[in-house]
Design a protein around this motif. Structure first.
Motif, PDB file in Angstrom:
ATOM      1  N   ALA A 144      -6.521  -1.656   1.654  1.00 30.09           N
ATOM      2  CA  ALA A 144      -5.916  -3.047   1.130  1.00 30.09           C
ATOM      3  C   ALA A 144      -4.545  -3.105   0.596  1.00 30.09           C
ATOM      4  CB  ALA A 144      -6.696  -3.746   0.196  1.00 30.09           C
ATOM      5  N   LEU A 145      -4.326  -1.915  -0.160  1.00 24.82           N
ATOM      6  CA  LEU A 145      -2.898  -1.720  -0.558  1.00 24.82           C
ATOM      7  C   LEU A 145      -1.939  -1.405   0.422  1.00 24.82           C
ATOM      8  CD1 LEU A 145      -2.180  -1.793  -3.458  1.00 24.82           C
ATOM      9  CD2 LEU A 145      -2.681   0.603  -4.001  1.00 24.82           C
ATOM     10  N   TYR A 146      -2.486  -0.587   1.296  1.00 26.85           N
ATOM     11  CA  TYR A 146      -1.392  -0.123   2.294  1.00 26.85           C
ATOM     12  C   TYR A 146      -1.106  -1.439   3.198  1.00 26.85           C
ATOM     13  CZ  TYR A 146       0.715   2.370   6.272  1.00 26.85           C
ATOM     14  OH  TYR A 146       1.638   2.751   7.099  1.00 26.85           O
ATOM     15  N   SER A 147      -1.817  -2.442   3.420  1.00 25.45           N
ATOM     16  CA  SER A 147      -1.841  -3.447   4.315  1.00 25.45           C
ATOM     17  C   SER A 147      -1.114  -4.513   3.378  1.00 25.45           C
ATOM     18  CB  SER A 147      -3.195  -3.983   5.013  1.00 25.45           C
ATOM     19  OG  SER A 147      -4.234  -3.156   4.720  1.00 25.45           O
ATOM     20  N   ALA A 148      -1.004  -4.658   2.269  1.00 24.04           N
ATOM     21  CA  ALA A 148      -0.803  -5.629   1.686  1.00 24.04           C
ATOM     22  C   ALA A 148       0.939  -5.638   1.250  1.00 24.04           C
ATOM     23  CB  ALA A 148      -1.449  -5.629   0.130  1.00 24.04           C
ATOM     24  N   ILE A 149       1.377  -4.431   1.140  1.00 24.00           N
ATOM     25  CA  ILE A 149       2.822  -4.276   1.017  1.00 24.00           C
ATOM     26  C   ILE A 149       3.465  -4.259   2.426  1.00 24.00           C
ATOM     27  CG2 ILE A 149       4.566  -2.777  -0.140  1.00 24.00           C
ATOM     28  CD1 ILE A 149       2.321  -1.836  -1.979  1.00 24.00           C
ATOM     29  N   GLU A 150       4.617  -5.060   2.727  1.00 24.87           N
ATOM     30  CA  GLU A 150       5.150  -5.062   3.807  1.00 24.87           C
ATOM     31  C   GLU A 150       5.970  -3.799   4.067  1.00 24.87           C
ATOM     32  OE1 GLU A 150       5.817  -7.632   6.893  1.00 24.87           O
ATOM     33  OE2 GLU A 150       4.727  -8.414   5.090  1.00 24.87           O
ATOM     34  N   LYS A 152       6.634  -0.167   4.796  1.00 28.92           N
ATOM     35  CA  LYS A 152       5.319   0.591   5.038  1.00 28.92           C
ATOM     36  C   LYS A 152       5.583   1.878   4.139  1.00 28.92           C
ATOM     37  CE  LYS A 152       2.773  -1.678   6.951  1.00 28.92           C
ATOM     38  NZ  LYS A 152       1.767  -2.295   5.827  1.00 28.92           N
ATOM     39  N   ALA A 155       4.557   1.154   0.638  1.00 30.49           N
ATOM     40  CA  ALA A 155       2.970   0.655   0.818  1.00 30.49           C
ATOM     41  C   ALA A 155       2.451   2.212   0.946  1.00 30.49           C
ATOM     42  CB  ALA A 155       2.920   0.181   2.321  1.00 30.49           C
TER      43      ALA A 155
END
Lengths: 249, 160
Positions: A144-150, A152, A155
């Motif tokens: 979730a953390l990786y996908s939530a931050i634009e 990369k 992220a």
């Protein structure tokens, strides 16, 4: 050593190598899984206590091992990503976390299905089951953390920190059955004594574990190549490669 | 100190601190993390009085008494030092048998002769040994083990 590190850290080099390795891992996975399934489900004798029902260990135990193994590699990759700022390590975290989450889910699911006939319940809040459930949440948190931050790069950095923080849970899962009274059984294979399992059951079990590892390696390589292409889509080597393949066809 | 060295040190300290914090936390919660108490712990008064808790032990050989007209069962759970009679009404798991490791959920009360554990849930615990029935048959002790085998309580009755 240093050049080796740099060569492997180079995306185009890795992209090409990974493509060559994937079929080998897939074949190895097929062979070990085939032997493990036949040896475990057909050839191995039934258990003195649990009858035929014990055969779910051939899926349950390798998935549980994988869930812990993959998380440990995530933490190592997280450390490398944070310290050496290696792009490949960041790509690895994004590629491997969903696979690890799937293995964790599989371990929880098969264990639950096994628990009903043997223990008499699908779920108990003992130390082993609870810590494995926390592992699933850690995986979901990393994803979730990786996908939530634009962006990369940041992220991956955030996900790396979470992966590193969560790694304290791994020894807790492993030793939970020794430190506390649990409904879950103690270790059969991963202990210092001789494994307390019939060799005819142990060999297919280890083969399944190897098979899961190869399967994971093959999938992780494919996912890493995809991740690399996405991350590097504006870079020179990707456009060069695409131009080349257009010329060929 | 290069930035890389600094990051390395930072991550090292982070992990060490986390490990220490977790260890202290687990130590503090130790009692709550016990999934069950053993009969000798209960007899020593370590189990919460007047509260529901789990009791784990081996079903003593020859102690299982089933009522003929209902699902009432009575048996004795034992570890190597002590034992405690248990009553339960309901369906028992398949693995329930004499000599098997069992975890019962319920509370203490007083029976006709001393303490009695009234259970409303009984779960079976299987051990970490996997072998074929033939091998198990050849390993069987003549009188059956009525004491806790090492695997049953895992860490055993560790002194804290």
């Amino acid at each position: 050593m240093k050049t080796w590190f740099h060569q492997w850290g180079s995306p185009p080099h890795f992209y090409e190598r990974a493509a060559r390795w994937t079929p080998w891992f897939s074949v190895l996975a097929l062979v070990t899984l085939a032997y493990g399934l036949i040896g475990g489900l057909v050839l191995a004798p039934m258990d003195y206590q649990q009858g035929q029902g014990y055969r779910i260990i051939f899926v349950h135990v390798p998935s549980a091992w994988m869930s812990m193994f993959i998380y440990t590699t995530l933490a190592i990759a997280g450390g490398i990503a944070l310290i050496w700022r290696m792009k490949l390590a960041e790509v690895y975290i994004a590629a491997a976390a969903p696979l690890g989450a799937s293995f964790t889910f599989l371990a929880l699911l098969t264990g639950s299905l096994w628990g009903k006939p043997m223990w008499g319940t699908y779920w108990v809040w003992d130390a082993r089951l609870t810590s494995e459930l926390i592992l699933l949440f850690l995986y979901l948190g990393v994803i979730a953390l990786y996908s939530a931050i634009e962006d990369k790069r940041s992220a991956a950095r955030a996900a790396s920190v979470l992966a590193l923080v969560g790694v304290v849970n791994i020894p807790i899962i492993h030793y939970s059955v020794e430190w506390w009274h649990t409904l879950h059984q103690g270790p059969t294979v991963t202990k210092f004594d001789k494994p307390s399992i019939d060799t005819a059951m142990l060999l297919p079990l280890l083969s399944m574990a190897l098979g899961f590892t190869f399967y994971f390696a093959a999938l992780a390589l494919v996912r890493m190549r995809l991740g690399l292409l996405q991350r590097e889509r504006y870079s020179r080597w990707v456009s060069d490669m695409l131009n080349q393949s257009q010329v060929k066809s | 100190m290069t930035p890389r060295r600094r990051r390395m040190l930072f991550i090292g300290c982070l992990l060490l601190g986390l490990a220490a914090a977790t260890a202290l936390m687990l130590k503090a919660f130790e009692q709550n993390l016990l999934y069950f108490y053993s009969p000798s712990q209960v007899m020593a008064g370590e189990a919460p009085e007047g509260q529901r808790f789990r009791l784990g032990g081996l079903v003593k050989y020859g102690s299982v008494k089933r009522a003929e007209d209902s699902l009432d069962v009575q048996f004795v759970l034992a570890d190597c030092e002590d034992s405690l009679p248990v009553t339960y009404r309901g369906i028992l798991p398949d693995l329930f048998r004499e000599g098997q490791g069992i975890v019962a959920y319920g509370q203490l009360s007083t029976g006709q002769n001393g303490r009695l554990f009234v259970a409303d849930e009984v779960l079976a615990k299987h051990d970490e040994n996997y072998m074929s029935p033939e091998v198990a048959e050849s390993l069987k002790k003549p009188d059956g083990a009525s004491c806790m085998p090492p695997g049953m309580l895992n860490a055993g009755n560790r002194e804290n």
